[in-house]
Design a protein around this motif. Sequence first.
Motif, PDB file in Angstrom:
ATOM      1  N   GLY A 205       2.416  49.636 -29.096  1.00 50.80           N
ATOM      2  CA  GLY A 205       2.922  48.696 -30.186  1.00 50.80           C
ATOM      3  C   GLY A 205       1.977  47.741 -30.641  1.00 50.80           C
ATOM      4  N   LYS A 206       1.461  47.066 -29.661  1.00 48.07           N
ATOM      5  CA  LYS A 206       0.678  45.914 -29.990  1.00 48.07           C
ATOM      6  C   LYS A 206      -0.544  46.351 -30.531  1.00 48.07           C
ATOM      7  CE  LYS A 206       3.085  42.491 -28.307  1.00 48.07           C
ATOM      8  NZ  LYS A 206       3.748  41.502 -29.058  1.00 48.07           N
ATOM      9  N   LYS A 207      -1.107  47.533 -30.170  1.00 45.34           N
ATOM     10  CA  LYS A 207      -2.235  48.041 -30.833  1.00 45.34           C
ATOM     11  C   LYS A 207      -1.857  48.557 -32.605  1.00 45.34           C
ATOM     12  CE  LYS A 207      -6.411  50.217 -30.653  1.00 45.34           C
ATOM     13  NZ  LYS A 207      -7.793  49.779 -30.446  1.00 45.34           N
ATOM     14  N   LYS A 208      -0.721  48.995 -32.536  1.00 46.47           N
ATOM     15  CA  LYS A 208      -0.192  49.316 -33.896  1.00 46.47           C
ATOM     16  C   LYS A 208      -0.424  48.166 -34.679  1.00 46.47           C
ATOM     17  CE  LYS A 208       3.359  51.854 -36.484  1.00 46.47           C
ATOM     18  NZ  LYS A 208       4.494  52.445 -36.246  1.00 46.47           N
ATOM     19  N   GLU A 209       0.443  46.941 -34.235  1.00 42.03           N
ATOM     20  CA  GLU A 209       0.632  45.848 -35.091  1.00 42.03           C
ATOM     21  C   GLU A 209      -0.884  45.316 -35.327  1.00 42.03           C
ATOM     22  OE1 GLU A 209       2.793  43.151 -32.560  1.00 42.03           O
ATOM     23  OE2 GLU A 209       4.552  44.378 -32.288  1.00 42.03           O
ATOM     24  N   LYS A 210      -1.721  45.249 -34.421  1.00 37.75           N
ATOM     25  CA  LYS A 210      -3.039  44.823 -34.927  1.00 37.75           C
ATOM     26  C   LYS A 210      -3.706  45.721 -35.847  1.00 37.75           C
ATOM     27  CE  LYS A 210      -7.596  44.087 -32.767  1.00 37.75           C
ATOM     28  NZ  LYS A 210      -8.490  44.307 -31.629  1.00 37.75           N
ATOM     29  N   LYS A 211      -3.807  46.998 -35.765  1.00 39.79           N
ATOM     30  CA  LYS A 211      -4.174  47.904 -36.813  1.00 39.79           C
ATOM     31  C   LYS A 211      -3.538  47.449 -38.188  1.00 39.79           C
ATOM     32  CE  LYS A 211      -4.798  52.568 -37.997  1.00 39.79           C
ATOM     33  NZ  LYS A 211      -4.593  54.099 -37.812  1.00 39.79           N
TER      34      LYS A 211
ATOM     35  N   GLY B  53      -4.628  53.570 -21.571  1.00 38.98           N
ATOM     36  CA  GLY B  53      -5.087  54.129 -22.921  1.00 38.98           C
ATOM     37  C   GLY B  53      -6.002  53.070 -23.775  1.00 38.98           C
ATOM     38  N   MET B  54      -6.133  51.972 -23.088  1.00 39.89           N
ATOM     39  CA  MET B  54      -6.818  50.983 -23.927  1.00 39.89           C
ATOM     40  C   MET B  54      -8.260  51.540 -23.816  1.00 39.89           C
ATOM     41  SD  MET B  54      -5.547  47.121 -22.352  1.00 39.89           S
ATOM     42  CE  MET B  54      -3.713  47.062 -22.318  1.00 39.89           C
TER      43      MET B  54
ATOM     44  N   GLU C 193     -12.985  46.756 -26.753  1.00 38.36           N
ATOM     45  CA  GLU C 193     -12.001  46.319 -28.121  1.00 38.36           C
ATOM     46  C   GLU C 193     -10.852  46.062 -27.807  1.00 38.36           C
ATOM     47  OE1 GLU C 193     -10.288  49.298 -31.649  1.00 38.36           O
ATOM     48  OE2 GLU C 193     -12.136  49.837 -30.523  1.00 38.36           O
ATOM     49  N   ASP C 194     -10.255  46.491 -26.906  1.00 44.42           N
ATOM     50  CA  ASP C 194      -8.777  46.121 -26.573  1.00 44.42           C
ATOM     51  C   ASP C 194      -8.641  45.003 -25.503  1.00 44.42           C
ATOM     52  OD1 ASP C 194      -7.732  48.071 -28.341  1.00 44.42           O
ATOM     53  OD2 ASP C 194      -7.601  49.452 -26.894  1.00 44.42           O
ATOM     54  N   ASN C 195      -9.753  44.081 -25.251  1.00 44.30           N
ATOM     55  CA  ASN C 195      -9.606  43.071 -24.254  1.00 44.30           C
ATOM     56  C   ASN C 195      -8.544  42.248 -24.321  1.00 44.30           C
ATOM     57  OD1 ASN C 195     -11.956  43.965 -22.540  1.00 44.30           O
ATOM     58  ND2 ASN C 195     -13.281  42.617 -23.417  1.00 44.30           N
TER      59      ASN C 195
END
Length: 135
Positions: free
Chosen positions: A102-108, A41-42, A46-48
Amino acid sequence: MAAQSPSSAPWRDQVTVLDEVVDDQYEPSKDDVEEYAAWLGMDLPEDNEFLWIAREGLMAPLPKPWKPCQTEDNDIFYFNFVTGESTWDHPCDARYRQMYNGKKKEKKERKEKKMEKEKAEREREQRRPLLDLPN
């Protein structure tokens, strides 16, 4: 109800239970990592910064008691010899998808917090000249 193993299931003649061979020297290619990252789902590029999750997921061994199995069409699936569950996806895929989410949410959340802080700072700066004016 007892779990059926691939060797006792009705389709046992069509399936081969494989032994997982872990190669300590295995290093997934950049293309493999990016393909798996997209599957998780990356949104690349952007999610590199999260590609390490995909790399780790590609290198994850099967948890016990899962075994890889191969159909007569050479398709691979995974079978849990304790529960009788089978899946086409590696049993660890969900864990790596959750880790990425989870990491994507933390970044956001960090980005939103930073933007709120910057906005509050700009608003303070805009009010300051009014407060500094002589009477």
